[in-house]
Design a protein around this motif. Structure first.
Motif, PDB file in Angstrom:
ATOM      1  N   ILE A 170       0.691  -1.217  -0.137  1.00  0.00           N
ATOM      2  CA  ILE A 170       0.031   0.077  -0.034  1.00  0.00           C
ATOM      3  C   ILE A 170       0.968   1.344  -0.028  1.00  0.00           C
ATOM      4  N   SER A 171       0.270   2.363  -0.045  1.00  0.00           N
ATOM      5  CA  SER A 171       1.008   3.651  -0.154  1.00  0.00           C
ATOM      6  C   SER A 171       1.542   3.829   1.264  1.00  0.00           C
ATOM      7  N   SER A 172       2.553   4.691   1.131  1.00  0.00           N
ATOM      8  CA  SER A 172       3.375   5.132   2.572  1.00  0.00           C
ATOM      9  C   SER A 172       2.310   5.875   3.321  1.00  0.00           C
ATOM     10  N   ASP A 173       1.358   6.554   3.159  1.00  0.00           N
ATOM     11  CA  ASP A 173       0.167   7.518   3.724  1.00  0.00           C
ATOM     12  C   ASP A 173      -0.900   6.506   4.219  1.00  0.00           C
ATOM     13  N   GLY A 174      -0.777   5.170   4.170  1.00  0.00           N
ATOM     14  CA  GLY A 174      -1.958   4.287   4.570  1.00  0.00           C
ATOM     15  C   GLY A 174      -3.055   4.064   3.686  1.00  0.00           C
ATOM     16  N   LYS A 175      -3.126   4.640   2.453  1.00  0.00           N
ATOM     17  CA  LYS A 175      -3.968   4.508   1.363  1.00  0.00           C
ATOM     18  C   LYS A 175      -3.618   3.300   0.633  1.00  0.00           C
ATOM     19  N   LEU A 176      -4.680   2.584  -0.269  1.00  0.00           N
ATOM     20  CA  LEU A 176      -4.510   1.472  -0.947  1.00  0.00           C
ATOM     21  C   LEU A 176      -3.439   1.452  -1.973  1.00  0.00           C
ATOM     22  N   GLY A 177      -3.246   2.626  -2.689  1.00  0.00           N
ATOM     23  CA  GLY A 177      -2.389   2.849  -3.901  1.00  0.00           C
ATOM     24  C   GLY A 177      -2.945   2.100  -4.909  1.00  0.00           C
ATOM     25  N   GLY A 178      -2.317   1.340  -5.879  1.00  0.00           N
ATOM     26  CA  GLY A 178      -2.704   1.050  -7.150  1.00  0.00           C
ATOM     27  C   GLY A 178      -3.058  -0.620  -6.944  1.00  0.00           C
ATOM     28  N   TYR A 179      -3.576  -0.984  -8.022  1.00  0.00           N
ATOM     29  CA  TYR A 179      -3.990  -2.646  -8.170  1.00  0.00           C
ATOM     30  C   TYR A 179      -4.547  -2.920  -9.512  1.00  0.00           C
ATOM     31  N   THR A 180      -3.698  -3.745 -10.138  1.00  0.00           N
ATOM     32  CA  THR A 180      -4.194  -4.066 -11.649  1.00  0.00           C
ATOM     33  C   THR A 180      -5.578  -4.548 -11.633  1.00  0.00           C
ATOM     34  N   GLY A 181      -5.930  -5.268 -10.728  1.00  0.00           N
ATOM     35  CA  GLY A 181      -7.284  -5.702 -10.666  1.00  0.00           C
ATOM     36  C   GLY A 181      -8.489  -4.702 -10.400  1.00  0.00           C
ATOM     37  N   GLY A 182      -8.087  -3.865  -9.748  1.00  0.00           N
ATOM     38  CA  GLY A 182      -9.026  -2.832  -9.449  1.00  0.00           C
ATOM     39  C   GLY A 182      -8.945  -2.713  -8.005  1.00  0.00           C
ATOM     40  N   LEU A 183      -9.334  -1.510  -7.540  1.00  0.00           N
ATOM     41  CA  LEU A 183      -9.022  -0.933  -6.046  1.00  0.00           C
ATOM     42  C   LEU A 183     -10.081  -2.015  -5.078  1.00  0.00           C
ATOM     43  N   ASP A 184     -11.201  -2.147  -5.944  1.00  0.00           N
ATOM     44  CA  ASP A 184     -12.398  -2.926  -5.221  1.00  0.00           C
ATOM     45  C   ASP A 184     -11.662  -4.159  -4.727  1.00  0.00           C
ATOM     46  N   LYS A 185     -10.969  -4.896  -5.609  1.00  0.00           N
ATOM     47  CA  LYS A 185     -10.468  -6.118  -5.264  1.00  0.00           C
ATOM     48  C   LYS A 185      -9.669  -6.222  -4.395  1.00  0.00           C
ATOM     49  N   LYS A 186      -8.680  -5.159  -4.556  1.00  0.00           N
ATOM     50  CA  LYS A 186      -7.660  -5.114  -3.417  1.00  0.00           C
ATOM     51  C   LYS A 186      -8.055  -4.774  -2.044  1.00  0.00           C
ATOM     52  N   ALA A 187      -9.206  -4.010  -1.697  1.00  0.00           N
ATOM     53  CA  ALA A 187      -9.864  -3.771  -0.622  1.00  0.00           C
ATOM     54  C   ALA A 187     -10.411  -5.033  -0.057  1.00  0.00           C
ATOM     55  N   TYR A 188     -11.080  -5.764  -1.108  1.00  0.00           N
ATOM     56  CA  TYR A 188     -11.861  -7.156  -0.780  1.00  0.00           C
ATOM     57  C   TYR A 188     -10.782  -7.984   0.018  1.00  0.00           C
ATOM     58  N   LEU A 189      -9.644  -8.076  -0.697  1.00  0.00           N
ATOM     59  CA  LEU A 189      -8.599  -9.072  -0.446  1.00  0.00           C
ATOM     60  C   LEU A 189      -8.108  -8.693   1.093  1.00  0.00           C
ATOM     61  N   LEU A 190      -7.624  -7.399   1.010  1.00  0.00           N
ATOM     62  CA  LEU A 190      -7.137  -6.876   2.432  1.00  0.00           C
ATOM     63  C   LEU A 190      -8.098  -7.119   3.501  1.00  0.00           C
ATOM     64  N   ALA A 191      -9.482  -6.872   3.267  1.00  0.00           N
ATOM     65  CA  ALA A 191     -10.411  -7.159   4.339  1.00  0.00           C
ATOM     66  C   ALA A 191     -10.385  -8.583   4.887  1.00  0.00           C
ATOM     67  N   LEU A 192     -10.462  -9.460   3.668  1.00  0.00           N
ATOM     68  CA  LEU A 192     -10.512 -10.847   4.068  1.00  0.00           C
ATOM     69  C   LEU A 192      -9.380 -11.181   5.202  1.00  0.00           C
ATOM     70  N   GLU A 193      -8.174 -10.418   4.879  1.00  0.00           N
ATOM     71  CA  GLU A 193      -7.112 -10.659   5.934  1.00  0.00           C
ATOM     72  C   GLU A 193      -7.305  -9.818   7.215  1.00  0.00           C
ATOM     73  N   GLY A 194      -8.152  -9.222   7.174  1.00  0.00           N
ATOM     74  CA  GLY A 194      -8.487  -8.301   8.463  1.00  0.00           C
ATOM     75  C   GLY A 194      -7.688  -7.139   8.516  1.00  0.00           C
ATOM     76  N   VAL A 195      -7.470  -6.512   7.175  1.00  0.00           N
ATOM     77  CA  VAL A 195      -6.644  -5.336   6.950  1.00  0.00           C
ATOM     78  C   VAL A 195      -7.710  -4.323   6.569  1.00  0.00           C
ATOM     79  N   ARG A 196      -7.679  -2.943   7.262  1.00  0.00           N
ATOM     80  CA  ARG A 196      -8.484  -1.887   6.853  1.00  0.00           C
ATOM     81  C   ARG A 196      -7.534  -0.845   6.273  1.00  0.00           C
ATOM     82  N   CYS A 197      -7.758  -0.073   5.113  1.00  0.00           N
ATOM     83  CA  CYS A 197      -6.976   1.004   4.558  1.00  0.00           C
ATOM     84  C   CYS A 197      -7.813   2.298   4.596  1.00  0.00           C
ATOM     85  N   LYS A 198      -6.985   3.320   4.513  1.00  0.00           N
ATOM     86  CA  LYS A 198      -7.722   4.757   4.251  1.00  0.00           C
ATOM     87  C   LYS A 198      -8.207   4.517   2.600  1.00  0.00           C
ATOM     88  N   VAL A 199      -9.271   5.136   2.527  1.00  0.00           N
ATOM     89  CA  VAL A 199      -9.645   5.229   1.019  1.00  0.00           C
ATOM     90  C   VAL A 199      -9.066   6.528   0.441  1.00  0.00           C
TER      91      VAL A 199
END
Length: 199
Positions: A170-199
């Motif tokens: 993720i970005s140094s500021d705690g935001k998601l940054g980029g993801y080839t599959g789309g940020l919705d998928k990145k947020a979903y995978l991180l949430a599965l692992e118990g990680v919440r990031c800034k939007v």
């Protein structure tokens, strides 16, 4: 090369929160061993031939693009070595999505990447389940401390989304940054692992 796809809502418990997408997987025999060579997101409006990099894969692995066979996931044959790799991949991804697995044990081939990309992909596999690091930290881990853009680019070329966990960067500021599959998928995978990031 054999290609298949699996709908995310077919492998998760609660598909109401999951992104509406498929995972596209491909296997190929390399030096007499079947290996996974591709696992990436496929949007609902994408056709698999448009998503997978057939031209570069066929050049790298030395096969004709017209030799590629698409087999629906439910028709894969466990007695065929290449198809068995795809079935094992689907099962492990399903277990990951259901919280029953935190890492993968699959025969993947990363040789299609440059030496630097392979270094980055190897470093990604060392990021633990539920852990995140910044692009800058990843750049330091691959001995290129000022190369966070190069690291981000290598992440974007990762041929194994989910399996090689580029979503954990993720970005140094705690935001998601980029993801080839789309940020919705990145947020979903991180949430599965118990990680919440800034939007």
């Amino acid at each position: 090369m054999i290609v298949t796809s699996v709908a995310l809502n077919d492998i998760v418990y609660d598909d109401s929160s999951s992104p509406k997408a498929d995972l596209l997987l491909a296997s190929h025999v390399i030096n007499n061993t079947a290996k996974l060579i591709w696992c990436n997101w496929l949007a609902l409006d994408e056709h698999w031939q448009d998503k997978i990099k057939l031209k570069s894969l066929s050049k790298h692995y030395k096969f004709d693009a017209d030799e590629v066979i698409f087999i629906a996931a439910e028709q894969l044959d466990a007695n065929d070595e290449e198809q068995a790799v795809l079935l094992a991949s689907i099962v492990q991804i399903q277990h990951y999505m259901q919280g029953l697995r935190s890492d993968f044990d699959l025969p993947i081939d990363t040789s299609s990447g440059t030496e630097f990309q392979q270094r980055v992909w190897n470093a990604l596999q060392e990021i633990g389940y539920g852990e995140t690091i910044s692009y800058a930290t990843l750049a330091q881990r691959v001995d290129n401390p000022k190369g966070f853009r190069a690291v981000a680019n290598a992440n974007g070329k990762n041929p194994f989304s989910v399996i090689i966990p580029c979503h954990r960067v993720i970005s140094s500021d705690g935001k998601l940054g980029g993801y080839t599959g789309g940020l919705d998928k990145k947020a979903y995978l991180l949430a599965l692992e118990g990680v919440r990031c800034k939007v």
